[in-house]
Design a protein around this motif. Structure first.
Motif, PDB file in Angstrom:
ATOM      1  N   LYS A   1      65.452  79.208 -19.827  1.00 52.92           N
ATOM      2  CA  LYS A   1      65.616  80.591 -19.394  1.00 52.92           C
ATOM      3  C   LYS A   1      64.861  81.591 -20.270  1.00 52.92           C
TER       4      LYS A   1
ATOM      5  N   ILE B   1      68.571  83.990 -13.882  1.00 55.40           N
ATOM      6  CA  ILE B   1      68.565  83.351 -15.217  1.00 55.40           C
ATOM      7  C   ILE B   1      69.090  84.298 -16.299  1.00 55.40           C
TER       8      ILE B   1
ATOM      9  N   ARG C   1      68.199  87.324 -17.398  1.00 54.64           N
ATOM     10  CA  ARG C   1      67.227  87.944 -18.293  1.00 54.64           C
ATOM     11  C   ARG C   1      66.678  89.251 -17.726  1.00 54.64           C
TER      12      ARG C   1
END
Length: 311
Positions: free
Chosen positions: A196, A236, A238
């Motif tokens: 990730k 993910i 982010r």
């Protein structure tokens, strides 16, 4: 900062469908099913899905189903898995999945021995088709009809050293393919295979000075990547690595505030494809007044909840 011209965009989307002689309508004739998904989902996110005649839409969709079970881009065209997903998604929007003969759908037969999926009888393989098959069957609660383990294994074979994914093993990392691979892994509970941080860095590097996102290094920004990149970053965890405010401004700057519609970049011609992805991107950014969209299913969250939790 400009505001989203909701009424103008609704009027534009409805006009695209009604004006069959327009340039946009003519060039999109072969992929009208995709256009229906883009336009109708955008209307739903804008809270205006009731602007269309449900019975007319469903009747047309069913006329696009081929004798093989798959759906075509328009009546009389060849079936392809791309159009099959759009048909299933539109039926889900209207809570009409029950009109489908699921056993007739030719999706499981498109899985190859290595776990990949072909788009149609001609055999082209692409990780887009892996996502589409998995998304379709997940919406229909039929994922057990394919070999999920092999499907995941094939997708992972398309992962690159930069953390991204390509269309086939060794293919260049591209934001659109990354969405397809990350989305498929998310829907199969396999996101633990993704690096990730590495992938998140590659994706956040797609933001350019204007605030827009591109699909690959050194390319121009494009509104559609407000979906492909952003949804992947959300899946993910982010998404906080990009400047959301600058991205909102970029999308809003791509509007035609007089006639409606959203373009790929400011001052370019609008189309229904970028209108949908612009609205969807703003939804992912929690823009006021828009319904929430699920980053993996590319459907409004309330539609996804209805599918899985209504009973």
């Amino acid at each position: 900062m400009a505001e989203l011209a909701v009424d103008k965009h609704v009027k534009y989307i409805l006009a695209v469908e009604k004006n069959k002689d327009s340039f946009e309508s003519v060039v999109m004739d072969h992929l009208r099913m995709n256009g229906a998904y883009w336009g109708l989902t955008a209307l739903d996110l804008l809270g205006k899905l009731d602007s269309v005649n449900v019975d007319e839409v469903i009747s047309w969709i069913l006329k696009c189903q081929h004798e093989s079970g798959g759906f075509s881009g328009n009546i009389g065209h060849d079936p392809h898995i791309l159009y099959t997903l759009s048909a299933v998604q539109v039926l889900a929007l209207f809570n009409k999945l029950d009109v489908l003969d699921i056993d007739k759908l030719d999706i499981t037969g498109l899985q190859n021995e290595d776990g990949s999926f072909s788009g149609d009888m001609w055999g082209e393989v692409d990780t887009r088709f892996s996502y589409i098959a998995i998304c379709c069957l997940s919406i229909l609660c039929c994922l057990d009809k394919i070999n999920v383990e092999k499907a995941v294994s094939y997708i992972l074979s398309c992962k690159n050293l930069d953390g991204g994914f390509g269309c086939t093993p060794g293919g260049e990392s591209h934001a659109g393919q990354i969405f397809c691979c990350v989305g498929a892994l998310a829907l199969t509970g396999s996101l633990h295979y993704v690096d990730k941080d590495l992938l998140g860095w590659w994706l956040c590097e797609r933001q350019v000075k204007s605030g827009g996102l591109n699909g690959r290094p050194e390319k121009l920004p494009d509104v559609c990547y407000s979906w492909w990149v952003l949804s992947s970053l959300i899946m993910i965890d982010r998404v906080h690595w990009i400047d959301k405010e600058k991205l909102v401004k970029f999308i809003l700057d791509c509007q035609d505030v007089e006639n409606g519609g959203i373009s790929d970049r400011p001052d370019d011609a609008v189309d229904v494809y970028h209108t949908y992805f612009g609205v969807a991107g703003l939804s992912l950014l929690n823009y006021p007044g828009l319904k929430a969209i699920d980053p993996a299913y590319a459907l409004p969250v309330d539609v996804v909840n209805r599918i899985f939790f209504s009973g």
